[in-house]
Design a protein around this motif. Structure first.
Motif, PDB file in Angstrom:
ATOM      1  N   ARG A   1       0.828  -1.200   0.000  1.00  0.00           N
ATOM      2  CA  ARG A   1       0.000   0.000   0.000  1.00  0.00           C
ATOM      3  C   ARG A   1       0.871   1.262   0.000  1.00  0.00           C
ATOM      4  N   ALA A   2       1.986   1.218   0.747  1.00  0.00           N
ATOM      5  CA  ALA A   2       2.874   2.376   0.797  1.00  0.00           C
ATOM      6  C   ALA A   2       3.468   2.687  -0.562  1.00  0.00           C
ATOM      7  N   ARG A   3       3.848   1.640  -1.286  1.00  0.00           N
ATOM      8  CA  ARG A   3       4.402   1.872  -2.631  1.00  0.00           C
ATOM      9  C   ARG A   3       3.334   2.433  -3.565  1.00  0.00           C
ATOM     10  N   LYS A   4       2.120   1.935  -3.449  1.00  0.00           N
ATOM     11  CA  LYS A   4       1.042   2.434  -4.298  1.00  0.00           C
ATOM     12  C   LYS A   4       0.736   3.893  -3.990  1.00  0.00           C
ATOM     13  N   ASN A   5       0.758   4.236  -2.698  1.00  0.00           N
ATOM     14  CA  ASN A   5       0.431   5.595  -2.297  1.00  0.00           C
ATOM     15  C   ASN A   5       1.522   6.592  -2.647  1.00  0.00           C
ATOM     16  N   ASP A   6       2.775   6.160  -2.666  1.00  0.00           N
ATOM     17  CA  ASP A   6       3.885   7.068  -2.974  1.00  0.00           C
ATOM     18  C   ASP A   6       4.976   6.323  -3.747  1.00  0.00           C
ATOM     19  N   PRO A   7       4.896   6.321  -5.071  1.00  0.00           N
ATOM     20  CA  PRO A   7       5.883   5.605  -5.887  1.00  0.00           C
ATOM     21  C   PRO A   7       7.288   6.163  -5.764  1.00  0.00           C
ATOM     22  N   THR A   8       7.451   7.391  -5.261  1.00  0.00           N
ATOM     23  CA  THR A   8       8.774   8.011  -5.216  1.00  0.00           C
ATOM     24  C   THR A   8       9.520   7.751  -3.917  1.00  0.00           C
ATOM     25  N   ALA A   9       8.838   7.316  -2.879  1.00  0.00           N
ATOM     26  CA  ALA A   9       9.468   7.185  -1.565  1.00  0.00           C
ATOM     27  C   ALA A   9      10.408   5.992  -1.508  1.00  0.00           C
ATOM     28  N   ARG A  10      11.434   6.127  -0.692  1.00  0.00           N
ATOM     29  CA  ARG A  10      12.302   4.978  -0.379  1.00  0.00           C
ATOM     30  C   ARG A  10      11.632   4.199   0.747  1.00  0.00           C
ATOM     31  N   ILE A  11      11.372   2.927   0.523  1.00  0.00           N
ATOM     32  CA  ILE A  11      10.718   2.088   1.527  1.00  0.00           C
ATOM     33  C   ILE A  11      11.776   1.244   2.228  1.00  0.00           C
ATOM     34  N   VAL A  12      11.874   1.447   3.529  1.00  0.00           N
ATOM     35  CA  VAL A  12      12.836   0.733   4.366  1.00  0.00           C
ATOM     36  C   VAL A  12      12.065  -0.173   5.309  1.00  0.00           C
ATOM     37  N   VAL A  13      12.400  -1.453   5.327  1.00  0.00           N
ATOM     38  CA  VAL A  13      11.720  -2.422   6.184  1.00  0.00           C
ATOM     39  C   VAL A  13      12.686  -2.871   7.276  1.00  0.00           C
ATOM     40  N   THR A  14      12.192  -2.883   8.508  1.00  0.00           N
ATOM     41  CA  THR A  14      13.014  -3.260   9.648  1.00  0.00           C
ATOM     42  C   THR A  14      12.141  -3.947  10.685  1.00  0.00           C
ATOM     43  N   GLY A  15      12.632  -4.132  11.899  1.00  0.00           N
ATOM     44  CA  GLY A  15      11.863  -4.797  12.944  1.00  0.00           C
ATOM     45  C   GLY A  15      12.127  -6.287  13.020  1.00  0.00           C
ATOM     46  N   CYS A  16      11.422  -6.970  13.919  1.00  0.00           N
ATOM     47  CA  CYS A  16      11.729  -8.372  14.220  1.00  0.00           C
ATOM     48  C   CYS A  16      11.495  -9.314  13.044  1.00  0.00           C
ATOM     49  N   ALA A  17      10.408  -9.104  12.286  1.00  0.00           N
ATOM     50  CA  ALA A  17      10.165  -9.991  11.144  1.00  0.00           C
ATOM     51  C   ALA A  17      11.254  -9.851  10.102  1.00  0.00           C
TER      52      ALA A  17
END
Length: 436
Positions: free
Chosen positions: A71-87
């Motif tokens: 959903r984040a990519r769909k809402n903002d195609p220009t943003a850098r998406i960083v995934v972190t946390g326990c998973a």
């Protein structure tokens, strides 16, 4: 085929900070660490960035995180998406393989001040995402939050058979008491009327420090040395690890909030043994009855798992009965889901449909318990901490909707303010209150 290079597709402005969004899943510690990342990214990032702070407690939490990423990519195609946390810490390749993801950070890396300065690192997976046992971090401001959090402990030395979190967080380590007191003092001076102490296994606090101080010692020190703090609250604690100093403070100290959330998990002794928990059913009941006798206005909550491997209907009934026997007001119900690499995943599993049905019944039990608990407050006056201008929470964490009509020009209450209210009614889920 590689992922698209988004480095040139940015809306960053040299004269304005880059937009930062943080999506948080899971525990209060994750919420706290999201504030660390938000502050670091806001200070250093030069492009729009979305940080997804994942949780590994259940398969559902991971599913929700993947959905949020898409959903984040769909809402903002220009943003850098960083995934972190326990998973992401436990299975970095799974998230690095998602086409929407630009970067994966481990639980230690994510809190580094320069974590979001890195450029040109598509699908970064740090080494083998080794768990480095870094010290707890402190945050001095919590944007738009009524209460502040202080991480006093991280990691866990126990190995419950259902839990994957120690593999994502490492062994237990504690923040020095002096540093915790100073962090709380700064938050109080900054205008926060309530501070929450948080950690992965909060009641193990101090076991790794010189002299092995307990959580009770730490709480006692905070209350003595930061007298200007009106409210101190604890996040989830282990029923078997409450030291006597902490118990006396819970029972007698008015500034320590009368709201205790316990990691109980089940109400059947054999299931507790197979979970490798360290308390018995009778221990939980005795503790809750003692707390209620010493501080009758206290609210008790618990984490409970429905459908643990080998759980029979009779065993589940013991968990249902525990809600009444412990007078639990707040339930956090987890439908069991196997976590790869844990002993429980190799045990005989309960059918998924049965797990869902038991979780539904347990939640329904919790809803009835909460409704009864809230009904007992109607007609009284109490103090709330205002959370969003139209609602707040009592000392025992009961939610209160504030009466008022915005269309009539009535302004919302100031977030973070302490306010006396007359409790006029309840809908079974929340109280209604009028400022007095």
């Amino acid at each position: 085929m590689g992922k698209p290079d988004r480095q040139g597709d940015t809306r960053a402005r040299p004269d304005a900070p880059a937009p930062v969004s943080v999506l948080t899943f899971g525990c209060r510690l994750n919420a706290y660490e999201s504030e660390v990342m938000r502050a670091n990214a806001a200070a250093t990032a030069d492009e729009p960035i979305v940080i997804v702070n994942t949780c590994a407690v259940t398969a559902e939490a991971e599913r929700q995180a993947r959905q949020a990423i898409r959903r984040a990519r769909k809402n903002d195609p220009t943003a850098r998406i960083v995934v972190t946390g326990c998973a992401a810490q436990i299975d970095p390749a799974a998230f690095a393989g998602l086409p929407e993801v630009d970067q994966v950070l481990g639980n230690a890396d994510k809190l580094a001040p320069d974590a979001f300065l890195r450029r040109g690192e598509v699908n970064l997976v740090s080494d083998i995402m080794a768990v480095r046992e870094t010290a707890p971090h402190f945050v001095e401001a919590f944007a738009d939050r009524a209460r502040a959090f202080v991480e006093v402990q991280n990691g866990c030395d126990h190995r419950c058979t259902f839990c994957i979190i120690p593999y994502g967080r490492g062994n237990s380590r504690s923040a020095p008491a002096g540093a915790v007191v100073e962090a709380v003092r700064r938050l109080a001076h900054g205008g926060h009327n309530e501070v929450v102490l948080t950690g992965v296994d909060l009641t193990s606090y101090g076991s790794d420090l010189p002299g092995q101080p307990t959580l009770g010692n730490l709480v006692q020190r905070i209350l003595k040395l930061v007298p200007e703090l009106p409210r101190l609250r604890l996040s989830s604690i282990d029923a078997i690890e409450i030291d006597e100093t902490l118990f006396r403070l819970i029972a007698e100290e008015p500034r320590l909030m009368p709201h205790i959330h316990l990691s109980l998990q089940a109400g059947d002794d054999l299931i507790l043994k197979r979970m490798k928990r360290r308390h018995a059913r009778s221990d939980a009941i005795q503790l809750c009855q003692r707390l209620l006798a010493e501080r009758p206005q206290i609210a008790l909550g618990a984490d409970l798992i429905a459908g643990f491997p080998t759980e029979t209907e009779a065993m589940f009934d013991q968990t249902l009965a525990l809600v009444d026997e412990c007078a639990l007001a707040y339930l956090h119900v987890f439908p069991y889901s196997p976590r790869q690499g844990t002993p429980a995943a190799r045990m005989p599993q309960v059918p998924k449909a049965k797990i869902r049905e038991r979780a539904r019944r347990l939640r329904a039990k919790g809803e009835r318990a909460l409704a009864g608990f809230l009904a007992g407050h109607v007609g009284t006056t109490a103090e709330i901490l205002v959370e969003n201008g139209r609602m707040g929470r009592l000392e025992n964490f009961a939610p209160v909707d504030l009466a008022g009509d915005p269309e009539a020009g009535q302004s919302p209450a100031e977030v973070g303010r302490l306010m006396r209210v007359q409790l006029t009614g309840t809908n079974g889920k929340r109280l209604q209150g009028v400022p007095c």
